[in-house]
Design a protein around this motif. Structure first.
Motif, short mmCIF file in Angstrom:
data_model
loop_
_atom_site.label_atom_id
_atom_site.label_comp_id
_atom_site.label_asym_id
_atom_site.label_seq_id
_atom_site.Cartn_x
_atom_site.Cartn_y
_atom_site.Cartn_z
N VAL A 818 0.92 0.43 7.14
CA VAL A 818 1.75 1.49 6.55
C VAL A 818 1.15 1.91 5.22
O VAL A 818 1.82 2.44 4.35
N SER A 819 -0.15 1.65 5.09
CA SER A 819 -0.77 1.87 3.78
C SER A 819 -0.87 3.34 3.41
O SER A 819 -1.06 3.69 2.25
N LEU A 821 1.62 5.35 3.59
CA LEU A 821 2.87 5.76 2.95
C LEU A 821 2.69 5.73 1.44
O LEU A 821 1.81 5.03 0.93
N ALA A 823 3.23 4.61 -2.15
CA ALA A 823 3.62 3.35 -2.74
C ALA A 823 4.98 3.47 -3.40
O ALA A 823 5.26 4.47 -4.04
N ALA A 824 5.83 2.47 -3.20
CA ALA A 824 7.13 2.47 -3.85
C ALA A 824 6.94 2.25 -5.33
O ALA A 824 6.12 1.43 -5.73
N GLU A 825 7.69 2.95 -6.11
CA GLU A 825 7.64 2.86 -7.59
C GLU A 825 6.26 3.18 -8.07
O GLU A 825 5.43 2.30 -8.22
#
Ligand code: SRM
Ligand SMILES: Cc1cc2nc3c(=O)[nH]c(=O)nc-3n(C[C@H](O)[C@H](O)[C@H](O)COP(=O)(O)OP(=O)(O)OC[C@H]3O[C@@H](n4cnc5c(N)ncnc54)[C@H](O)[C@@H]3O)c2cc1C
Ligand code: SF4
Ligand code: FES
Lengths: 825, 114
Positions: A818-819, A821, A823-825
């Motif tokens: 899922v790289s 996507l 990055a969160a935050e």
């Protein structure tokens, strides 16, 4: 004239009948006085030296060999100028002539005579008792006969559920026989245990797969062609049997003494000085009866031996009788009994039970003192209780917590070292050899002893039945603090109190066949083990049950799970097998091609005569292997506790000094043995002559070719320790060499502790023991060889080609990517 | 909710061997997804606080994993290393819904893991 000048008294003639444990101990004490005042002659009905009879059960179970249990070897007798007649039974004592007569027309005159003829096994007076296949259990010949019978497998019936019967049954069962115990009494070992403990014991015995019949009276032994075929019980039941062992009791050997006119009751009657009714004749050991008691355990006999030695050197020592304690030497069963625990009006009892843990403890009190103790399941405090009994200690003050043992009784923390620290200096630690706490502590300090073996050597404590080994370790810990590291019996890991040996033995004895089974049966304290015990258990099960056990990849270290060595940056290395260090253009092309195709950063020639491809990405491994498999390259197991390399030199192929085909032999061994799992890695080498260019003399197994054949070495190392090999022996042909090497490795596979290199195993077990098993005992060698060949059926397949074809694919692929996507935050 | 956008579907529990782990390639780097013997799932950064060893390659026991490089033991519940070391690995929420494993890509703040 000369007599006037050399005014030495003539040495007196001491004759000993019987060469068992008791006189052996007496002579040791006697020879402490120098110069010796006696010329010693010994007659022994058994055709051998003095050995530790107690340990016969371990010879039966295979944990020790005869050589391991010899107490005095021939050199000892020579050193002390003793005339030892082996295999010579004494037939008469002529008290008037002061002379003993033996078989074969030999006789000897005595000034002092010691009768130490031990006991004989009782034979049941039933029809068929003399049939072939009916044995007693007393000496080495009996053990050898049992082993010969067990070779053929089949059924064994052991008559008698006392100490000897149970040890015989456990031994025969571990040798693969189907065993039934027939016992007359209501519970097992009823003379030493009470009902409750007898019941727990029965459960443990049955759990090992041994059938138990109590209140069963043997009526007859039935025959077929002169050989026993069944045991018939009084209720009509017939138990089929290929072997019957009678262990129904012993009778002191007193006939000879009786015939000579000495006073005899059950045994030969002696006074406190151990003298018989003839002041020149003493009786010692199991054949003696002192204050109406005949003993059948070694500890009291050793006390007698000490007293008698004192008397013979002019002291006025007296023997006062002994309180005895019993332990059973069956691995995994802990029981202890001492003193007297029959019920009576004046007596009270304290009982502690833990049903879930099969733990039972009972103390019998009289007049504020402990007079008897029975313990089952946890015998760690037995020494303390035994002391209380022997000393008649007043226990009123500590009565409340008495049953919990010394830790509670003194309000100290519950730790075994504290319990041992609490013992008085006089407390007996080793019952067999009568060694007290003080003498062990003093020896540790005086001789700088650092391990149990040292204590055994200097004090004999723990050198006989071994059941006090735990206590001796605690003493070492007490004296040496943290520097003491009891490697030999350390628990496998924090999840269990059992050591490697116990676990291995119990896996076989209780037929434990999966990791969860082992953890349940052996009471692991964690739910699913740890990174130390799981790989060890996986190996032990694999080695114990080839073809049956399914390997557990999750219990393998990543290298063995992924069949490649993990590197510091999470990439892997790939080392294909290069049989005996020989390669060719086709293989080298394939290697060069994968290096280019997969951008492998480093190619290195290893110290093991092959090529290492370093820095391969995990996802690429199956594809790299597919390309290598295509030209026949297989895994080199450079990652495994397994056969690594067999280094060779060029031998007779090219070298002007070569005496044999070292390259060919190396390749032959590697092809025969690759793929097998071992306790730790195994490295081998074959050199073509003693110049030893393949460095065979620092390998786990090394072969040095010579004109007359092959010199086989083992137990070398050149890693963290450097150690030259030991010579195992010599072989004449390649085939014989292969057989010996394979048998050696199989023995190591069966006995080694996980991660214990061969040289450490050899140090623990003894080079001589290994040599005996592998080289001298041809049947044993053939069995070992066969077991190795059988297990190879299930392990000699190339893990790389299997994975290249898709096995264990999940191991090499991420579950999700899922790289892409954000990055969160 | 904003938080909902952080959940991603990474597969089914059958894809992860019991007492084992699988690797997830995530935007912030590799994440190790563990399945314990009692079928509890944990997700942690695939980097040992010691020298970056890939934790997904370690041996899983109880609710712990032992790093394959130098045997440090990491508690999967907290991400903390076992005493006497003190290090911590970032961890993530994992849930199972309708037979799928969902991973929350937002690393848990330290306080959430008591
Ligand atoms: C590649 C190699 C060094 C080289 O570049 O030449 C090597 C590399 C490693 N050795 Fe070695 N040893 C290599 C020959 C040796 C030798 C020499 C020999 O075999 O003739 C020794 C001394 C001989 C001996 O074992 O007694 C040697 C003694 C060790 C030891 C110490 C073992 C011991 O019991 O004392 C370790 C540590 C261990 O096994 O626990 C070790 C461990 C390792 C490991 C597996 C370290 C690890 O756990 O990751 C290295 C893996 C590298 C890799 O990924 O391939 N290696 N290692 C050699 C591979 C030989 C092969 O073809 O399989
Ligand atoms: C299998 C087994 C397990 C045991 N386990 C334990 C245990 O765990 N703990 C314990 O304390 N005890 C144990 N014992 C008992 C212990 O071994 C004996 O108490 C001890 O060996 C007796 O010593 P001894 O010197 O009196 O007699 P023995 O050791 O029996 O020696 C007597 C010797 O005299 C010889 N002899 C007999 N007649 C003649 C003759 N006419 N002429 C010449 N020689 C003769 C015999 O051949 C024999 O070699 C065990 C015994 C056996 C058989
Ligand atoms: S000596 Fe062996 S273990 Fe040490 S760094 Fe070199 S290859 Fe690695
Ligand atoms: S990198 Fe994990 S222990 Fe060293």
């Amino acid at each position: 004239m000369a007599d006037d000048i050399i005014n030495l008294p003539k040495r007196k003639k001491l004759v000993v009948i019987g060469n068992g444990m008791a006189p052996g101990r007496m002579l040791e004490a006697l020879f402490k006085q120098t110069p010796s005042i006696y010329d010693v002659t010994i007659f022994n009905a058994e055709p051998r030296v003095n050995y530790d009879r107690i340990l016969l059960s371990l010879v039966l179970s295979g944990e020790k060999s005869y050589a391991d249990i010899v107490i005095h070897d021939d050199a000892w007798y020579a050193e002390h100028d003793i005339t030892l007649y082996k295999g010579r039974k004494v037939t008469a004592i002529d008290r008037n002539a002061k002379r003993v007569m033996a078989e074969g027309g030999i006789s000897a005159a005595y000034d002092t005579l010691v009768i130490a003829m031990g006991s004989s096994p009782v034979t049941l007076p039933v029809p068929g008792a003399n049939l072939g296949g009916v044995l007693a259990y007393r000496d080495l010949d009996d053990v050898n006969n049992m082993l010969a019978a067990a070779e053929k497998g089949g059924r064994a019936v052991v008559i008698g559920g006392g100490l000897l019967g149970l040890e015989a049954a456990a031994g025969l069962q571990s040798r693969g026989m189907q065993v039934t115990i027939v016992h007359l009494g209501p519970t097992l070992m009823e003379r030493q245990l009470d009902m409750a403990a007898g019941h727990l014991l029965r459960k443990s015995i049955e759990a090992r797969g041994i059938a138990v019949r109590t209140e069963a009276q043997t009526q007859a032994l039935l025959e077929s062609n002169g050989h026993v075929r069944a045991v018939q019980l009084a209720d009509g039941t017939e138990l089929p049997a290929d072997l019957v062992v009678m262990a129904v009791g012993i009778r002191p050997n007193a006939k000879l003494a009786e015939a000579a006119g000495l006073e005899v009751n059950r045994g030969i009657v002696v006074n406190d000085r151990l003298s018989t009714t003839d002041p020149n004749i003493f009786a010692l050991g199991e054949c003696a009866e002192h204050r109406k008691t005949c003993y059948g355990l070694v500890a009291p006999l050793y006390e007698m031996a000490k007293v008698l030695a004192g008397n013979l050197t002019g002291k006025e020592d007296t023997y006062q009788g002994s309180v005895t304690a019993t332990k059973l030497k069956v691995t995994g069963i802990d029981l202890f009994s001492a003193g007297d625990f029959t019920d009576s009006e004046e007596r009270e009892e304290i009982v502690l039970r833990d049903g879930a843990r099969s733990l039972y403890r009972r103390l019998v009190l009289e007049d504020g003192r402990v007079v008897g103790a029975v313990m089952y399941g946890d015998t760690s405090d037995s020494a303390w209780f035994f002391e209380l009994i022997k000393n008649g200690t007043d226990i009123d003050d500590i009565r409340e917590t008495l049953i919990f043992g010394p830790n509670y009784a003194r309000g100290a923390p519950q730790d075994p070292t504290a319990a041992v620290a609490a013992l008085p200096d006089e407390a007996e630690i080793c019952g067999c050899n009568g060694v007290c706490k003080r003498s062990i502590l003093e020896s540790i300090a005086a001789h700088g002893i650092a391990d149990v073996d040292g204590v055994r050597k200097h004090t004999k404590a723990s050198a006989s039945c071994g059941s006090c080994t735990g206590l001796v370790e605690q003493l070492l810990k007490l004296e040496l603090g943290e520097t003491f590291n009891p490697a030999a019996v350390a628990p496998m890991c924090g999840c269990t109190a059992l050591g490697h040996d116990d676990v291995r033995r119990l896996i076989l004895a209780r037929e434990l066949k999966t990791i969860p089974d082992v953890m349940q049966a052996l009471e692991w304290t964690t739910s699913c083990g740890c990174a130390k015990c799981r790989p060890a258990l996986n190996y032990y099960l694999l080695a114990a049950w080839p073809g049956e056990y399914t390997d557990d990849p999750q219990s393998r270290f990543i290298n063995e799970r992924a069949h490649a060595n993990i590197q510091k940056n999470g990439t892997y290395s790939v080392v294909p097998r290069m049989w005996g260090g020989i390669t060719n253009a086709k293989e080298l092309h394939a290697i060069a091609d994968v290096v280019e195709k997969f951008n492998i950063p480093t190619v290195k020639v290893t110290g093991g005569q092959r090529i290492d491809l370093l820095g391969v990405k995990k996802e690429d491994l199956p594809a790299v292997w597919a390309d290598l498999s295509a030209v026949g390259l297989v895994s080199g197991h450079a990652y495994g506790k397994a056969l690594r390399t067999v280094k060779t030199c060029v031998g007779t192929d090219w070298c002007r000094f070569g005496t044999q085909d070292s390259t060919g032999l190396g390749i032959r061994i590697e092809r025969f043995m690759w793929g097998s799992w071992t306790p730790a890695k195994v490295k081998m080498a074959v050199s073509g002559c003693p110049r030893n260019c393949a460095e065979a003399t620092c390998k786990d197994v090394g072969i040095v070719c010579i004109d007359s054949g092959y010199e086989i070495h083992f137990a070398g190392a050149a890693g963290m320790d450097i150690k030259g090999t030991e010579v195992l022996g010599h072989a004449k042909s390649e085939q014989e060499t292969l057989e010996i090497v394979v048998a050696l490795v199989q023995l190591y596979r069966e006995q080694g502790h996980y991660l214990e290199r061969m040289y450490k195993w050899a140090r623990r077990v003894g080079v001589d023991t290994i040599r005996n098993l592998v080289l001298e005992d041809e049947n044993r060698r053939a069995d070992l060889f066969e077991r190795f060949v059988y297990s190879q059926k299930f392990s000699q397949h190339d893990p790389w080609s299997e994975r290249a074809k898709g096995a264990e694919a999940h191991e090499f692929r991420p579950i999700a990517d899922v790289s892409n996507l954000q990055a969160a935050e | 909710m904003k938080e909902d956008q952080d959940w991603v579907d990474v597969g089914t529990i059958e894809d992860v061997p019991p007492r084992g782990a699988r690797l997830i390639k995530a935007p912030q780097g590799p994440v190790a997804l563990f399945r314990t013997a009692d079928d509890v799932l944990f997700a942690l950064d695939d980097r040992c606080p010691h020298r970056g060893g890939p934790l997904s390659q370690g041996i899983v026991h109880g609710h712990c994993v032992t790093c394959p490089l130098h045997n440090l033991v990491i508690n999967l519940e907290t991400g903390n290393t076992q005493q006497p070391e003190d290090g911590r690995v970032s961890s993530y929420k994992v849930e199972q819904r309708d037979g799928r494993i969902l991973l929350n890509l937002r690393a848990l703040p330290h306080e959430d893991i008591a």
